[in-house]
Each structure stands twice: as C-alpha cells, then as structure tokens.
Design an enzyme around this catalytic site. Sequence first.
Site, PDB file in Angstrom:
ATOM      1  N   ASP A 105       0.796  -1.248   0.000  1.00 46.01           N
ATOM      2  CA  ASP A 105       0.000   0.000   0.000  1.00 46.01           C
ATOM      3  C   ASP A 105       0.825   1.293   0.000  1.00 46.01           C
ATOM      4  O   ASP A 105       0.467   2.256   0.688  1.00 46.01           O
ATOM      5  CB  ASP A 105      -0.955   0.015   1.201  1.00 46.01           C
ATOM      6  CG  ASP A 105      -1.935  -1.146   1.195  1.00 46.01           C
ATOM      7  OD1 ASP A 105      -1.911  -1.946   0.245  1.00 46.01           O
ATOM      8  OD2 ASP A 105      -2.721  -1.264   2.158  1.00 46.01           O
TER       9      ASP A 105
ATOM     10  N   LYS B  16      -6.894  -4.794  -2.953  1.00 44.40           N
ATOM     11  CA  LYS B  16      -7.571  -5.366  -1.787  1.00 44.40           C
ATOM     12  C   LYS B  16      -8.497  -4.336  -1.176  1.00 44.40           C
ATOM     13  O   LYS B  16      -8.201  -3.140  -1.171  1.00 44.40           O
ATOM     14  CB  LYS B  16      -6.534  -5.836  -0.757  1.00 44.40           C
ATOM     15  CG  LYS B  16      -5.653  -4.733  -0.187  1.00 44.40           C
ATOM     16  CD  LYS B  16      -4.510  -5.337   0.617  1.00 44.40           C
ATOM     17  CE  LYS B  16      -3.638  -4.287   1.279  1.00 44.40           C
ATOM     18  NZ  LYS B  16      -4.274  -3.524   2.338  1.00 44.40           N
TER      19      LYS B  16
ATOM     20  N   CYS C 244      -1.983  -2.322   7.926  1.00 41.53           N
ATOM     21  CA  CYS C 244      -1.971  -3.284   6.817  1.00 41.53           C
ATOM     22  C   CYS C 244      -0.744  -4.193   6.825  1.00 41.53           C
ATOM     23  O   CYS C 244      -0.831  -5.356   6.400  1.00 41.53           O
ATOM     24  CB  CYS C 244      -2.117  -2.552   5.491  1.00 41.53           C
ATOM     25  SG  CYS C 244      -3.766  -1.836   5.306  1.00 41.53           S
TER      26      CYS C 244
HETATM   27  N1  TIU Z   1      -2.552   0.394   4.319  1.00 47.04           N
HETATM   28  C1  TIU Z   1      -2.993   0.648   5.549  1.00 47.04           C
HETATM   29  O1  TIU Z   1      -2.280   0.475   6.528  1.00 47.04           O
HETATM   30  N2  TIU Z   1      -4.275   1.165   5.654  1.00 47.04           N
HETATM   31  C2  TIU Z   1      -4.664   2.019   6.665  1.00 47.04           C
HETATM   32  O2  TIU Z   1      -5.819   2.432   6.717  1.00 47.04           O
HETATM   33  N3  TIU Z   1      -3.706   2.394   7.573  1.00 47.04           N
HETATM   34  C3  TIU Z   1      -3.827   3.287   8.580  1.00 47.04           C
HETATM   35  O3  TIU Z   1      -2.901   3.394   9.383  1.00 47.04           O
HETATM   36  N4  TIU Z   1      -4.929   4.033   8.674  1.00 47.04           N
END
Ligand code: TIU
Length: 234
Positions: free
Chosen positions: A28, A133, A166
């Site tokens: 991500d 995802k 994540c």
């Molecule tokens: N990719 C991921 O970690 N999504 C989140 O929403 N992370 C946060 O820390 N908010």
Amino acid sequence: MSEGVSTVAAEPYAFTLKPGAVALVIIDMQRDFLEPGGFGDALGNDVSLLRAAVPPLIDVLAAARAAELVVVHTREGHRPDLSDLTPAKHARGRFATKIGDAGPMGRILVRGEPGHDIIPELAPVAGEPVIDKSGKGAFFATDLDAILRGRGITQLIIAGVTTEVCVNTTVREANDRGFECLVLSDCTGSYFPDFHEAGLAMIKAQGGIFGWVASSAALLPVLSRMAGDTDGKA
Ligand code: TIU
C-alpha cells in the site's frame, strides 16, 4: 549459493533466504496514504511521517529486481461503485471526508483515481503482480495466496505502510498460511512512531511469533550476493 551467504542478521534470530522461494511484498505505498489530501490525511494523520520509508525501500526494490525476486505490490481501495466497501468500514471514524468522496487526488481510496496509485518512486514494472484489496490484510478476498504458491514462494520480505495496520494484518495472515515473513524495520512506517515500534516488537517477540524483523542495511548485501549468483558472477 553456498550456505550462510543468504543469511540476514535479524531479530529474534538470523533469517536465511531460500533462493527461488522469496518474494518482496510491498504493502500500500499509495499516494492516498503518503500524500496530503488522501485517505491517510482524511483520517486526521500527518502523512509526512511515512516518507522516511521511501528512500530505503527504493534501494530494496532495486536490489530485489536485480536478484530476480518475485515482487508483489498491494493497493488498498474500492470499486468506483463502492460495492466492495462494507458499511462498517464506510462509517468508521465519523470523519467529514469519507471513502468515495471527492478530494484533491480524486475520489478517496477508489480504484482508478490518482490517489489510489502507488507513488511514482515505487511504481510496479511489467510482470510484477499488483494486488487490489478492499481490506487491511493482503490475503483477504484476493488471489495473493494463489499467486505466491504458484511461483513456489514460501518466504516473504515485507515492506510498506502502515506498520500496525496493513503490514501487521498481512504478516499475521501470511504466518497462519505458512509463509515465513521478514519485515523491514526502516521500509515500513506509521503515522504513530510508537505504534511502529510496537508493531515490529509484536512480530518478533516470543521467538518470532509472527516473523522476523531486519533493517534494509542487513538485507541489501544478501540481495546483492543473490544478484551476483543470478548473473553467474559470484
Ligand atoms: N494500508 C494501511 O495500513 N491502511 C490504513 O488504513 N492504515 C492506517 O494506518 N490508517
């Protein structure tokens, strides 16, 4: 490759890479989490805190490609009609700007919008699978497991954001599926520095209950030796 040369100094103990069975999984690294006006910002975070992970991850990505590792990228996001967005996730936080709303990088956390893109410094190249995802874990409702097993992968080098959300969710999913995870301490990041530290501590505690933690500095020489073997120069 002779024994020992593929061993990375890690915690709680050394991690030996198995050539041909290792994938780099980058979680991500999207504009939505790293740039102002995206999802991370809408959640009330200082997105600049994630930038420190970018330079070391650029080096690891280059080294992984040179060593011909399988490289997989993930993106968190939703279909434009939000049909894969659960009401629970949509409502969470009671924020003014929500998933699907318009922002400076397009609709927040929606596939196909500029904010959903991986940052240009870490852009995927042809042949590198990109896993879209809708959840926090990269195995939930995706074909990641099939893609990894189809390539004979048993070990994952994990980087990306955020450490406690994540990254941790994906490491836990991977561990239960039998993958060995090496998480890179300086190539992961959080909006909360203490959560970053705690997130890594939880992975490596209790004898590596979920996996191993190492720095990119410990990994890079090993990847470069693997690249040497690939080239027949070692
Ligand atoms: N990719 C991921 O970690 N999504 C989140 O929403 N992370 C946060 O820390 N908010």
